[in-house]
Design an enzyme around this catalytic site. Structure first.
Site, mmCIF file in Angstrom:
data_model
loop_
_atom_site.group_PDB
_atom_site.id
_atom_site.type_symbol
_atom_site.label_atom_id
_atom_site.label_comp_id
_atom_site.label_asym_id
_atom_site.label_seq_id
_atom_site.Cartn_x
_atom_site.Cartn_y
_atom_site.Cartn_z
ATOM 1 N N ALA A 1 0.820 -1.221 0.000
ATOM 2 C CA ALA A 1 0.000 0.000 0.000
ATOM 3 C C ALA A 1 0.850 1.265 0.000
ATOM 4 O O ALA A 1 0.431 2.305 -0.527
ATOM 5 C CB ALA A 1 -0.934 -0.017 1.210
ATOM 6 N N GLU A 18 3.308 1.931 -1.728
ATOM 7 C CA GLU A 18 3.713 2.287 -3.098
ATOM 8 C C GLU A 18 2.533 2.749 -3.970
ATOM 9 O O GLU A 18 2.746 3.175 -5.114
ATOM 10 C CB GLU A 18 4.396 1.093 -3.775
ATOM 11 C CG GLU A 18 5.812 0.814 -3.309
ATOM 12 C CD GLU A 18 5.904 0.191 -1.915
ATOM 13 O OE1 GLU A 18 5.022 -0.639 -1.577
ATOM 14 O OE2 GLU A 18 6.826 0.551 -1.166
ATOM 15 N N ILE A 40 -3.267 -4.702 7.524
ATOM 16 C CA ILE A 40 -3.797 -5.345 8.735
ATOM 17 C C ILE A 40 -2.866 -5.019 9.892
ATOM 18 O O ILE A 40 -1.646 -5.224 9.803
ATOM 19 C CB ILE A 40 -3.920 -6.871 8.525
ATOM 20 C CG1 ILE A 40 -4.853 -7.160 7.337
ATOM 21 C CG2 ILE A 40 -4.442 -7.538 9.805
ATOM 22 C CD1 ILE A 40 -4.960 -8.631 6.952
ATOM 23 N N THR A 77 3.511 -3.958 15.359
ATOM 24 C CA THR A 77 4.515 -2.910 15.194
ATOM 25 C C THR A 77 3.860 -1.629 14.684
ATOM 26 O O THR A 77 2.743 -1.666 14.169
ATOM 27 C CB THR A 77 5.583 -3.332 14.160
ATOM 28 O OG1 THR A 77 4.998 -3.228 12.866
ATOM 29 C CG2 THR A 77 6.072 -4.734 14.404
ATOM 30 N N HIS A 85 4.496 -0.200 12.122
ATOM 31 C CA HIS A 85 4.531 -0.205 10.659
ATOM 32 C C HIS A 85 3.147 0.099 10.094
ATOM 33 O O HIS A 85 3.005 0.847 9.121
ATOM 34 C CB HIS A 85 5.011 -1.580 10.177
ATOM 35 C CG HIS A 85 5.645 -1.553 8.820
ATOM 36 N ND1 HIS A 85 6.792 -0.856 8.556
ATOM 37 C CD2 HIS A 85 5.283 -2.138 7.651
ATOM 38 C CE1 HIS A 85 7.112 -1.011 7.273
ATOM 39 N NE2 HIS A 85 6.208 -1.783 6.710
HETATM 40 N N1 INI Z 1 1.744 -3.305 2.925
HETATM 41 C C1 INI Z 1 0.415 -3.537 2.783
HETATM 42 O O1 INI Z 1 -0.145 -3.276 1.710
HETATM 43 N N2 INI Z 1 -0.288 -4.080 3.813
HETATM 44 C C2 INI Z 1 0.288 -4.375 5.014
HETATM 45 O O2 INI Z 1 -0.428 -4.881 5.920
HETATM 46 C C3 INI Z 1 1.675 -4.128 5.186
HETATM 47 N N3 INI Z 1 2.314 -4.435 6.454
HETATM 48 O O3 INI Z 1 1.631 -4.868 7.388
HETATM 49 O O4 INI Z 1 3.501 -4.273 6.600
HETATM 50 C C4 INI Z 1 2.399 -3.585 4.096
HETATM 51 N N4 INI Z 1 3.710 -3.349 4.204
HETATM 52 C C5 INI Z 1 4.551 -3.127 3.045
HETATM 53 C C6 INI Z 1 4.611 -1.686 2.591
HETATM 54 O O5 INI Z 1 3.384 -1.297 1.980
HETATM 55 C C7 INI Z 1 5.720 -1.465 1.569
HETATM 56 O O6 INI Z 1 5.478 -2.263 0.434
HETATM 57 C C8 INI Z 1 7.114 -1.807 2.124
HETATM 58 O O7 INI Z 1 7.341 -1.125 3.340
HETATM 59 C C9 INI Z 1 8.210 -1.379 1.122
HETATM 60 O O8 INI Z 1 8.158 0.016 0.865
#
Ligand code: INI
Length: 162
Positions: free
Chosen positions: A62, A64, A88, A92, A94
């Protein structure tokens, strides 16, 4: 535009024939995102958007979505873009970074380009909450809602700019 005798708050009839729509989907949690994307395509077909007028691309997550949405909007070849993803909550921070930046970036993409960009990103606490939003039993498939929003906004902007 508001019709006589209408409050303007009802969902307008959507005729998507001739509209060109982009769909950008995030692969992360693709077991939820694929049904979101299928729902979006179903709703576009229902409103009359032709298969050949749909441009699709996938990104890793998401986070990107905004850059790809903005790049597609800037081509001038689409009347609206639908961003689809599923974030979800884990243990963390994140989650918050990804959700906030996806939302902020998608809003910025539409304001910077003048092309409607829909926020079809599920931001949920559990996988079940995500599944509830695509399976069509508990709630409407959120990809369908995002697609209807894209058609509505594309038609509205054409009307406002005419
Ligand atoms: N990306 C998602 O689309 N959903 C998630 O739940 C998620 N989690 O939980 O980490 C997630 N992480 C990846 C992020 O979007 C990037 O692709 C990554 O950080 C690289 O830039």
């Amino acid at each position: 535009m508001t019709r006589a005798g209408s409050s303007g708050a009802e969902m307008p009839e959507l005729d998507g024939a001739g509209l060109r729509i982009g769909i950008i989907s995030a692969r992360f949690n693709d077991h939820v995102v694929v049904p979101l994307r299928d729902g979006a395509r179903r709703a576009l077909a229902r409103t009359g958007v032709a298969d050949g007028d749909i441009t699709e691309a996938w990104v890793p997550g998401a986070f990107e979505l905004p850059l790809a949405a903005k790049a597609l909007a800037q081509t001038g070849k689409v009347d609206a873009v639908i961003c689809l993803g599923t974030v979800i909550r884990g243990d963390t921070p994140h989650f918050d970074y990804v959700c906030n930046e996806a939302a902020r970036g998608i809003q910025r993409a539409q304001l910077d380009t003048g092309v409607p960009v829909m926020f079809g990103v599920l931001t949920v606490d559990t996988e079940q909450q995500a599944l509830d939003r695509v399976e069509g039993r508990v709630m409407t498939n959120k990809g369908e809602e995002a697609a209807e929003g894209a058609v509505e906004m594309a038609l509205l902007l054409k009307c406002l700019r005419a």
